[in-house]
Design a protein around this motif. Structure first.
Motif, mmCIF file in Angstrom:
data_model
loop_
_atom_site.group_PDB
_atom_site.id
_atom_site.type_symbol
_atom_site.label_atom_id
_atom_site.label_comp_id
_atom_site.label_asym_id
_atom_site.label_seq_id
_atom_site.Cartn_x
_atom_site.Cartn_y
_atom_site.Cartn_z
ATOM 1 N N ARG A 19 0.842 -1.208 0.000
ATOM 2 C CA ARG A 19 0.000 0.000 0.000
ATOM 3 C C ARG A 19 0.874 1.254 0.000
ATOM 4 O O ARG A 19 0.634 2.211 -0.748
ATOM 5 C CB ARG A 19 -0.908 -0.018 1.221
ATOM 6 N N ALA A 36 -4.408 -2.049 -5.650
ATOM 7 C CA ALA A 36 -5.432 -1.044 -5.936
ATOM 8 C C ALA A 36 -5.801 -0.323 -4.647
ATOM 9 O O ALA A 36 -5.815 -0.912 -3.563
ATOM 10 C CB ALA A 36 -6.662 -1.711 -6.534
ATOM 11 N N THR A 38 -8.506 2.044 -2.420
ATOM 12 C CA THR A 38 -9.940 2.310 -2.286
ATOM 13 C C THR A 38 -10.163 3.288 -1.154
ATOM 14 O O THR A 38 -9.272 3.547 -0.336
ATOM 15 C CB THR A 38 -10.711 1.016 -1.983
ATOM 16 N N GLY A 39 -11.365 3.839 -1.093
ATOM 17 C CA GLY A 39 -11.775 4.677 0.026
ATOM 18 C C GLY A 39 -10.866 5.861 0.259
ATOM 19 O O GLY A 39 -10.502 6.600 -0.657
ATOM 20 N N ASP A 41 -7.691 6.040 1.006
ATOM 21 C CA ASP A 41 -6.411 5.974 0.300
ATOM 22 C C ASP A 41 -6.547 6.494 -1.123
ATOM 23 O O ASP A 41 -5.683 7.231 -1.617
ATOM 24 C CB ASP A 41 -5.895 4.532 0.268
ATOM 25 N N ALA A 42 -7.606 6.104 -1.800
ATOM 26 C CA ALA A 42 -7.822 6.560 -3.177
ATOM 27 C C ALA A 42 -8.021 8.067 -3.227
ATOM 28 O O ALA A 42 -7.524 8.752 -4.133
ATOM 29 C CB ALA A 42 -9.029 5.839 -3.779
ATOM 30 N N ARG A 62 -8.974 9.093 -11.895
ATOM 31 C CA ARG A 62 -9.736 8.180 -11.056
ATOM 32 C C ARG A 62 -10.132 6.915 -11.820
ATOM 33 O O ARG A 62 -10.244 5.844 -11.257
ATOM 34 C CB ARG A 62 -10.995 8.876 -10.530
#
Length: 392
Positions: A19, A36, A38-39, A41-42, A62
């Motif tokens: 990560r 990948a 998500t949430g 972190d994205a 995105r």
């Protein structure tokens, strides 16, 4: 180039290590992590990508997973991004990202909009940017800008004022020595040195027959301090800190303070020292530099050379007459003036400066060095006491 991140045995896929590498490398097929986001972190990665990415917009970023710049010149987009980074990052990181956004993406003009100023995290560098935009600032923005500047100034005063006053008051008190001091006024170091002949070995002590103490400087006893500040664009942070220190010095009855800013012209802002915000908005960052002319003005205002400290804050890139500048410094020092040259007064590291001029000043006994705000009170105390300066 493809980066391959080795997975340690026993570490789960998509673990903390991958990560972190994914956040560093920015995503895309070439980052080698296969991780990948998500949430939260994205969202954090999108905020970083909007500033430090390599093209495109945040929307395409995105969907594709490749980090790309996406702030554009849109005030709504920037305002949203400013809100995002304040949500996801600590204040110190937010300030760095704001500074990078202004420099990398040309967002300075957007700070002329009140709603944009209300969204930013105030700091010294933002104040410098606002001051550089001062002349172009519309009236609708001016009051908001003053509020931002005042917030930073009040934070700096709270941090710096008490220590500065205490340090300089001590320096002024030590300028008058007395031989019959009260207990809390005894200078123990000097007293011990003066009584070493009275050392009693059997008791391992010194008998202080003669006491040396600090005298309390009378309110009528004054030193004169002239702050001569280069307001060229590279000196923005120094101008902010010097204005705050100028206001603090001006609040001390035992010090007569004058504040002069210059580029190719000279502005004496002494009558505005009761409000450093007024001082800052009286500056005009940018333009050329004529140090010689500024020092000529300061020299004309000196009435008690032996009791005067002149502090030149400049990167020494002189656009005036170099030899005349050096002659003025030599003349002031010859008359008894304490002359201090600061290449910068800021939290940053070593600044860019004219090394030839710095060496010439050092040869005259006026060494030039960069100074942090934390060190400045000690530098001023040493100058007031006419002792060697605590150069870094």
């Amino acid at each position: 180039m493809t980066v391959v991140v080795r997975q340690d045995v026993g570490e789960p896929a998509g673990g903390e290590r991958l990560r972190r590498w994914r956040m560093v490398l920015g995503g895309g097929e070439a980052d080698g992590t296969g991780c990948a986001l998500t949430g939260r972190d994205a969202a954090m990665d999108a905020a970083l990508g909007a500033l430090y990415g390599g093209g495109g917009d945040s929307g395409s970023r995105r969907t594709s997973g490749a980090r790309s710049a996406g702030l554009g010149g849109s005030a709504p987009n920037v305002a949203r991004w400013l809100g995002d980074i304040r949500t996801y990052f600590p204040s110190s990181v937010v300030q760095v990202m704001q500074r990078d956004a202004i420099e990398r993406l040309g967002l300075a003009t957007l700070l002329l909009e009140p709603e944009m100023l209300e969204a930013v995290e105030p700091d010294v560098h933002l104040v410098g940017t606002l001051l550089s935009l001062n002349k172009a600032m519309p009236e609708t923005t001016r009051e908001t800008a003053r509020a931002v500047v005042r917030k930073v100034v009040e934070q700096l005063e709270k941090k710096l004022a008490a220590r500065t006053r205490a340090t300089l008051t001590g320096a002024l008190d030590r300028s008058a020595r007395i031989s019959r001091p009260r207990h809390h006024d005894i200078d123990w170091n000097r007293t011990i040195r003066a009584n070493l002949k009275n050392y009693l070995p059997e008791y391992r002590t010194v008998v202080p027959e003669r006491l040396i103490g600090y005298g309390r400087a009378a309110q009528s006893v004054k030193k004169e301090v002239i702050l001569c500040i280069d307001q060229s664009g590279s000196m923005a942070a120094s101008v902010v800190y010097a204005s705050v220190f100028g206001a603090v010095l001006a609040s001390m009855r035992s010090i007569a303070t004058r504040l002069v800013v210059f580029d190719t012209a000279i502005v004496d802002l002494t009558d505005q020292l009761d409000d450093p915000v007024d001082v800052l908005f009286g500056t005009q960052l940018g333009g050329g530099t004529d140090i010689n002319r500024a020092l000529a003005y300061c020299q004309s205002k000196i009435t008690r050379p032996a009791d005067t400290v002149v502090v030149l804050i400049s990167d020494l890139y002189e656009g005036g007459i170099r030899n005349e500048m050096l002659k003025r410094v030599a003349a002031m020092k010859g008359a008894g003036v304490e002359f201090v040259t600061l290449l910068a007064l800021s939290d940053e590291g070593a600044p860019a400066y004219d090394r030839e001029h710095a060496a010439a000043l050092a040869a005259l006994g006026a060494p030039a060095f960069a100074c942090t705000p934390d060190l400045f009170p000690e530098v001023m105390a040493a100058a007031l006491e006419k002792r060697p300066l605590p150069t870094p």
